[in-house]
Design a protein around this motif. Structure first.
Motif, short mmCIF file in Angstrom:
data_model
loop_
_atom_site.label_atom_id
_atom_site.label_comp_id
_atom_site.label_asym_id
_atom_site.label_seq_id
_atom_site.Cartn_x
_atom_site.Cartn_y
_atom_site.Cartn_z
N ALA A 167 22.06 -77.84 28.28
CA ALA A 167 22.11 -78.39 29.64
C ALA A 167 20.87 -79.19 30.01
O ALA A 167 20.76 -79.67 31.14
CB ALA A 167 22.29 -77.26 30.65
N THR A 168 19.93 -79.38 29.08
CA THR A 168 18.67 -80.03 29.41
C THR A 168 18.71 -81.53 29.17
O THR A 168 19.67 -82.06 28.61
CB THR A 168 17.52 -79.44 28.57
OG1 THR A 168 17.78 -79.71 27.19
CG2 THR A 168 17.40 -77.94 28.78
N GLY A 169 17.63 -82.20 29.60
CA GLY A 169 17.49 -83.63 29.36
C GLY A 169 18.14 -84.48 30.42
O GLY A 169 18.95 -84.00 31.22
N PRO A 170 17.81 -85.78 30.45
CA PRO A 170 18.38 -86.68 31.46
C PRO A 170 19.90 -86.76 31.39
O PRO A 170 20.57 -86.89 32.42
CB PRO A 170 17.75 -88.04 31.11
CG PRO A 170 16.51 -87.71 30.35
CD PRO A 170 16.82 -86.47 29.59
N ASN A 171 20.47 -86.71 30.18
CA ASN A 171 21.93 -86.74 30.04
C ASN A 171 22.37 -85.83 28.89
O ASN A 171 23.33 -86.11 28.19
CB ASN A 171 22.42 -88.17 29.79
CG ASN A 171 21.84 -88.78 28.53
OD1 ASN A 171 20.81 -88.32 28.05
ND2 ASN A 171 22.49 -89.79 28.00
N GLY A 172 21.65 -84.74 28.71
CA GLY A 172 21.94 -83.82 27.62
C GLY A 172 21.10 -84.14 26.41
O GLY A 172 20.72 -85.30 26.19
N PRO A 173 20.78 -83.14 25.58
CA PRO A 173 20.00 -83.40 24.37
C PRO A 173 20.84 -84.10 23.31
O PRO A 173 22.02 -84.42 23.54
CB PRO A 173 19.58 -81.99 23.93
CG PRO A 173 20.68 -81.12 24.43
CD PRO A 173 21.13 -81.73 25.73
N SER A 174 20.28 -84.32 22.15
CA SER A 174 20.93 -85.06 21.07
C SER A 174 21.94 -84.17 20.34
O SER A 174 21.70 -83.71 19.23
CB SER A 174 19.86 -85.58 20.10
OG SER A 174 20.45 -86.35 19.08
N ILE A 175 23.09 -83.94 20.99
CA ILE A 175 24.17 -83.14 20.43
C ILE A 175 25.48 -83.82 20.77
O ILE A 175 25.50 -84.84 21.46
CB ILE A 175 24.14 -81.69 20.96
CG1 ILE A 175 24.25 -81.68 22.49
CG2 ILE A 175 22.88 -80.96 20.50
CD1 ILE A 175 24.37 -80.28 23.10
N PHE A 176 26.60 -83.27 20.32
CA PHE A 176 27.92 -83.81 20.62
C PHE A 176 28.09 -84.02 22.12
O PHE A 176 27.75 -83.12 22.90
CB PHE A 176 29.00 -82.84 20.11
CG PHE A 176 30.41 -83.24 20.41
CD1 PHE A 176 31.09 -84.08 19.56
CD2 PHE A 176 31.04 -82.79 21.57
CE1 PHE A 176 32.40 -84.46 19.85
CE2 PHE A 176 32.34 -83.17 21.86
CZ PHE A 176 33.02 -83.99 20.99
N PRO A 177 28.60 -85.18 22.56
CA PRO A 177 29.11 -86.29 21.76
C PRO A 177 28.14 -87.47 21.61
O PRO A 177 28.55 -88.50 21.07
CB PRO A 177 30.33 -86.72 22.57
CG PRO A 177 29.89 -86.53 23.99
CD PRO A 177 28.99 -85.31 23.98
N SER A 178 26.90 -87.35 22.09
CA SER A 178 25.95 -88.47 22.02
C SER A 178 24.62 -87.99 21.45
O SER A 178 24.03 -87.04 21.96
CB SER A 178 25.72 -89.09 23.40
OG SER A 178 26.91 -89.68 23.89
N THR A 179 24.14 -88.67 20.43
CA THR A 179 22.89 -88.31 19.81
C THR A 179 21.78 -89.25 20.25
O THR A 179 21.99 -90.15 21.07
CB THR A 179 23.02 -88.35 18.27
OG1 THR A 179 23.48 -89.65 17.88
CG2 THR A 179 23.99 -87.29 17.79
N ALA A 180 20.58 -89.06 19.68
CA ALA A 180 19.42 -89.87 20.02
C ALA A 180 18.64 -90.18 18.75
O ALA A 180 18.78 -89.50 17.73
CB ALA A 180 18.53 -89.13 21.02
N LEU A 181 17.80 -91.20 18.84
CA LEU A 181 16.92 -91.51 17.72
C LEU A 181 15.96 -90.35 17.48
O LEU A 181 15.41 -89.77 18.43
CB LEU A 181 16.14 -92.79 18.00
CG LEU A 181 16.97 -94.08 18.03
CD1 LEU A 181 16.11 -95.25 18.49
CD2 LEU A 181 17.59 -94.36 16.67
N ALA A 182 15.77 -90.00 16.21
CA ALA A 182 14.98 -88.81 15.89
C ALA A 182 14.34 -88.95 14.52
O ALA A 182 14.75 -89.78 13.70
CB ALA A 182 15.88 -87.57 15.92
#
Length: 397
Positions: A167-182
């Motif tokens: 439930a954290t982060g501006p729009n959820g952490p890097s998990i399904f369905p949207s990831t992030a650069l890492a």
């Protein structure tokens, strides 16, 4: 049940089956000697889920998930030694059964807020001998962190990654369905011990999301570290923290804006085989237990736990049969409950659920009936305890 959604699911299933032949052809490029450098695969899942009693509404929903995977041996393809590349495409559509249940954690792990196709993962991994590797690119945090293999059959999202982190982060952490650069580093000094750490853009976003891949890092980073032992089970512990403070749920500055607060937490993972012998032997059972805690200042959760058992090959003559039961409890933060009280809602301290599921394969199709009972959905005592039934159909190609 929503015939338009059912029709789209049937059409997408047909497309997925039609892609199988194409993937088999595409995964054998002529430029790779001694075997294919590119391996393509896919999976399609369709769920019919509905709230039978309690919750907010009693109706059925149809939702689905199409995934295409690609893995490229870069040494075979371009001469890059000890390197591989990976991508994963998603296409999700259909209803949102959690809207009828009222659960804060959710009841179906393929439900999405935005129905669209996405580039979910795209990373390159460089190995350094047999004891270390680095990955960089669009990366699913839950693919290696905060994960129990024996919880994988259960449909409730809480068994994928703890809700206090999800439930954290501006729009959820890097998990399904949207990831992030890492960028992820993993070290395995011996076959049973590992340590890993990852730095991820705190703002998730991929091709297919509004704005596409988020490259600015204006929201800071999410840092996660985990270490553990694997053998006849798993023991692991992890910590996580955002580098940029987030809005406090309740406290404000003198100007009336939300006060900044540090989002951080820790978790513990346990897994243990309950039966001896080959993991593919009939009725091989594995138990798991997890506990997560967080600050409780920036999300609705200050912690939670999950536990359960997976039994593989339930029937000796059915090698693909599997049964699982799981329990979970989300602990609601005091600030979240105080905000609800200001709105005239008195919430309980937690949301609890139990799930029972069985899967088996008939021909190429896996069929998985599932039953969940959610007590105090959303922590709201005014809602009736929700009984949710679902059946999942899946095919891999």
């Amino acid at each position: 049940m929503g015939q338009s959604n059912l029709g789209r699911a049937i059409n997408k299933a047909a497309v997925g089956l039609g892609l199988a032949a194409g993937l088999l052809t595409a995964s054998n490029p002529a430029w790779a000697e001694g075997g294919s450098a590119l391996k393509l695969s896919g999976a399609y899942r369709a769920d019919i889920a509905g709230t039978l009693s309690g919750g907010l509404a009693k109706r059925g929903r149809v939702l689905d998930d199409l995934q295409i995977f690609g893995d490229l041996d870069l040494e075979r393809a371009v001469g890059w030694k000890n390197a591989t590349a990976h991508f994963q495409l998603l296409d999700n559509s259909g209803g949102r059964p959690n809207e009828d249940t009222g659960s804060l954690q959710g009841v179906d792990n393929i439900e999405v807020a935005r129905q669209r196709a996405r580039l979910f993962e795209a990373w390159v991994e460089q190995s350094f001998g047999e004891k270390a590797s680095m990955r960089a690119g669009l990366y699913d945090l839950n693919s290696e962190f905060y994960a129990n293999e024996s919880a994988g059959l259960l449909l409730a999202p809480a068994f994928g990654i703890g809700s206090e982190l999800a439930a954290t982060g501006p729009n959820g952490p890097s998990i399904f369905p949207s990831t992030a650069l890492a960028a992820r580093l993993r070290v395995t000094p011996n076959p049973h011990v590992y340590a890993q750490a990852v730095a991820l853009n705190a703002h998730a976003g991929v091709l297919g999301d509004p704005g596409g891949v988020e490259t600015s890092f204006d929201n800071g980073l999410l840092l996660v570290a985990e270490a553990g032992w694997t053998g006849n089970g798993k023991i692991a512990a992890g910590v996580w923290r955002y580098t940029r403070k987030q809005d406090d749920l309740r406290l404000t500055t003198p100007d009336g804006d939300p006060a900044p607060a540090t989002a951080q937490g820790a978790y513990l993972l346990l897994e243990r085989a309950l039966t001896r012998g080959d993991r593919n032997a009939p009725r091989h059972a594995t138990a798991f237990a997890r506990l997560g805690l967080s600050d409780g200042d920036t999300t609705a959760f200050h912690g939670g736990w999950q536990a359960g058992v997976l039994v593989k090959r339930v029937f000796a003559g059915r090698p693909d049969s599997a049964f699982s039961i799981g329990l979970n409890q989300a602990l609601l933060s005091r600030k979240y409950r105080d905000n609800a009280l200001d709105d005239g809602r008195r919430l309980s301290g937690s949301e609890r659920a139990i799930e029972v599921t069985y899967a088996d394969k008939i021909g190429p199709v896996t069929i998985q009936p599932d039953l969940q009972y959610v007590k105090d959905p959303g922590g709201d005592r005014a809602l009736g305890h929700a009984l949710v039934a679902a059946v999942r159909f899946g095919v891999a190609f």
